[in-house]
Motif scaffolding. Sequence first.
Motif, PDB file in Angstrom:
ATOM      1  N   ASN A 242       0.829  -1.213   0.000  1.00  0.00           N
ATOM      2  CA  ASN A 242       0.000   0.000   0.000  1.00  0.00           C
ATOM      3  C   ASN A 242       0.862   1.262   0.000  1.00  0.00           C
ATOM      4  O   ASN A 242       0.659   2.189   0.795  1.00  0.00           O
ATOM      5  CB  ASN A 242      -0.952  -0.002   1.201  1.00  0.00           C
ATOM      6  CG  ASN A 242      -2.231  -0.754   0.898  1.00  0.00           C
ATOM      7  OD1 ASN A 242      -2.351  -1.421  -0.132  1.00  0.00           O
ATOM      8  ND2 ASN A 242      -3.199  -0.670   1.792  1.00  0.00           N
ATOM      9  N   ASP A 243       1.856   1.272  -0.900  1.00  0.00           N
ATOM     10  CA  ASP A 243       2.735   2.433  -1.131  1.00  0.00           C
ATOM     11  C   ASP A 243       3.676   2.738   0.037  1.00  0.00           C
ATOM     12  O   ASP A 243       4.298   3.801   0.063  1.00  0.00           O
ATOM     13  CB  ASP A 243       1.914   3.684  -1.472  1.00  0.00           C
ATOM     14  CG  ASP A 243       1.091   3.511  -2.743  1.00  0.00           C
ATOM     15  OD1 ASP A 243       1.606   2.892  -3.688  1.00  0.00           O
ATOM     16  OD2 ASP A 243      -0.058   3.980  -2.772  1.00  0.00           O
ATOM     17  N   ARG A 244       3.794   1.833   0.969  1.00  0.00           N
ATOM     18  CA  ARG A 244       4.732   2.018   2.077  1.00  0.00           C
ATOM     19  C   ARG A 244       5.822   0.963   1.974  1.00  0.00           C
ATOM     20  O   ARG A 244       5.533  -0.241   1.891  1.00  0.00           O
ATOM     21  CB  ARG A 244       4.002   1.876   3.417  1.00  0.00           C
ATOM     22  CG  ARG A 244       4.926   1.931   4.623  1.00  0.00           C
ATOM     23  CD  ARG A 244       4.148   1.651   5.899  1.00  0.00           C
ATOM     24  NE  ARG A 244       5.023   1.572   7.069  1.00  0.00           N
ATOM     25  CZ  ARG A 244       4.622   1.217   8.286  1.00  0.00           C
ATOM     26  NH1 ARG A 244       3.342   0.915   8.496  1.00  0.00           N
ATOM     27  NH2 ARG A 244       5.475   1.171   9.276  1.00  0.00           N
ATOM     28  N   VAL A 245       7.075   1.401   2.000  1.00  0.00           N
ATOM     29  CA  VAL A 245       8.179   0.448   1.944  1.00  0.00           C
ATOM     30  C   VAL A 245       8.243  -0.312   3.265  1.00  0.00           C
ATOM     31  O   VAL A 245       8.458   0.275   4.322  1.00  0.00           O
ATOM     32  CB  VAL A 245       9.519   1.159   1.672  1.00  0.00           C
ATOM     33  CG1 VAL A 245      10.667   0.147   1.729  1.00  0.00           C
ATOM     34  CG2 VAL A 245       9.491   1.849   0.310  1.00  0.00           C
ATOM     35  N   VAL A 246       8.018  -1.631   3.192  1.00  0.00           N
ATOM     36  CA  VAL A 246       8.034  -2.460   4.403  1.00  0.00           C
ATOM     37  C   VAL A 246       9.328  -3.262   4.527  1.00  0.00           C
ATOM     38  O   VAL A 246       9.663  -3.730   5.612  1.00  0.00           O
ATOM     39  CB  VAL A 246       6.811  -3.403   4.441  1.00  0.00           C
ATOM     40  CG1 VAL A 246       5.530  -2.600   4.595  1.00  0.00           C
ATOM     41  CG2 VAL A 246       6.752  -4.290   3.195  1.00  0.00           C
ATOM     42  N   LEU A 247      10.033  -3.449   3.411  1.00  0.00           N
ATOM     43  CA  LEU A 247      11.307  -4.160   3.422  1.00  0.00           C
ATOM     44  C   LEU A 247      12.216  -3.485   2.392  1.00  0.00           C
ATOM     45  O   LEU A 247      12.054  -3.687   1.187  1.00  0.00           O
ATOM     46  CB  LEU A 247      11.097  -5.638   3.089  1.00  0.00           C
ATOM     47  CG  LEU A 247      12.184  -6.624   3.528  1.00  0.00           C
ATOM     48  CD1 LEU A 247      12.452  -6.536   5.032  1.00  0.00           C
ATOM     49  CD2 LEU A 247      11.778  -8.043   3.168  1.00  0.00           C
ATOM     50  N   PRO A 248      13.165  -2.658   2.852  1.00  0.00           N
ATOM     51  CA  PRO A 248      13.989  -1.904   1.900  1.00  0.00           C
ATOM     52  C   PRO A 248      14.850  -2.784   1.001  1.00  0.00           C
ATOM     53  O   PRO A 248      15.092  -2.431  -0.153  1.00  0.00           O
ATOM     54  CB  PRO A 248      14.866  -1.021   2.810  1.00  0.00           C
ATOM     55  CG  PRO A 248      14.118  -0.936   4.094  1.00  0.00           C
ATOM     56  CD  PRO A 248      13.416  -2.257   4.241  1.00  0.00           C
ATOM     57  N   GLN A 249      15.313  -3.910   1.539  1.00  0.00           N
ATOM     58  CA  GLN A 249      16.148  -4.781   0.711  1.00  0.00           C
ATOM     59  C   GLN A 249      16.028  -6.229   1.164  1.00  0.00           C
ATOM     60  O   GLN A 249      16.438  -6.580   2.263  1.00  0.00           O
ATOM     61  CB  GLN A 249      17.612  -4.359   0.767  1.00  0.00           C
ATOM     62  CG  GLN A 249      18.499  -5.141  -0.205  1.00  0.00           C
ATOM     63  CD  GLN A 249      19.955  -4.747  -0.088  1.00  0.00           C
ATOM     64  OE1 GLN A 249      20.607  -5.054   0.908  1.00  0.00           O
ATOM     65  NE2 GLN A 249      20.466  -4.063  -1.099  1.00  0.00           N
ATOM     66  N   LEU A 250      15.447  -7.054   0.305  1.00  0.00           N
ATOM     67  CA  LEU A 250      15.404  -8.500   0.510  1.00  0.00           C
ATOM     68  C   LEU A 250      16.442  -9.115  -0.422  1.00  0.00           C
ATOM     69  O   LEU A 250      16.354  -8.974  -1.641  1.00  0.00           O
ATOM     70  CB  LEU A 250      14.021  -9.062   0.203  1.00  0.00           C
ATOM     71  CG  LEU A 250      13.882 -10.587   0.216  1.00  0.00           C
ATOM     72  CD1 LEU A 250      14.144 -11.151   1.613  1.00  0.00           C
ATOM     73  CD2 LEU A 250      12.501 -11.018  -0.284  1.00  0.00           C
ATOM     74  N   VAL A 251      17.451  -9.768   0.156  1.00  0.00           N
ATOM     75  CA  VAL A 251      18.476 -10.465  -0.621  1.00  0.00           C
ATOM     76  C   VAL A 251      18.087 -11.936  -0.655  1.00  0.00           C
ATOM     77  O   VAL A 251      17.990 -12.590   0.390  1.00  0.00           O
ATOM     78  CB  VAL A 251      19.864 -10.274   0.016  1.00  0.00           C
ATOM     79  CG1 VAL A 251      20.937 -10.999  -0.804  1.00  0.00           C
ATOM     80  CG2 VAL A 251      20.193  -8.790   0.135  1.00  0.00           C
TER      81      VAL A 251
END
Length: 259
Positions: free
Chosen positions: A137-146
Amino acid sequence: MTAAERPTALLASDTEAAQQAEAELRRSYNFVPLAEAEQIIALGGDGFLLHTLHGMLKGRRILPIFGMNLGTVGFLMNEWQVEGLRERVDAARAFKVAPLRMEAVTVDGERIVHPAINEVSLLRETRQTAWIEISVNDRVVLPQLVCDGVLVATPAGSTAYNLSAQGPILPLGSNLVALTPISPFRPRRWHGALIPDEFSILFRAIDPTKRPVSAVADQLEVREVETVAVSVDRSIELTLLFDPDHALDERITMEQFIA
């Protein structure tokens, strides 16, 4: 008019077993061409059923389907038998399934929209791990999933690839989708999330040139994506018909107790 009296089309996969079953049914019952049908009998496995459902979505003429298993797993299918087909269709329970809508944009700017009944998966294309940013919903919940990848699964698809990736089984009617990582490296302790199905999910490939990512909506693959938006498409309802003692909701529930 009862369900058994409705004009019915018969479709079969190209396997030898399905073709033999089709011939046997045609000797016992009357069927109409697909264009004249109000419901479908499908013979094959889960893959053939998904193929048939996608064909209807493409043609925008959606009919109820009673599938009979002549494939390998047949989780979405009923047991194969010739006898009593009309009575089984009359007694069948109907389950409504809303597909996912995938909107993928490639690094070249191409936009591809495609439905998915089971799941939408993002997968690394090379030996390099994928770096993916996730927004809800337009909110970053995980900036980086590797990771090797990540997927969004419907309740109907939660026992397929999602379960193999250690994702949760979702009962029908839960109004949730499963957001499940595939071989996550960072953050190690993140095992996924349950997302209300009215929410939208956006994946953004970080450095998609060095770390290319593909998106797969059921059987359609889009290579070198930059962003992938996924949401449940409430404008579409697919109807699957099941024998009362082999109903989809019961199957999904019982899968949780299989070791």
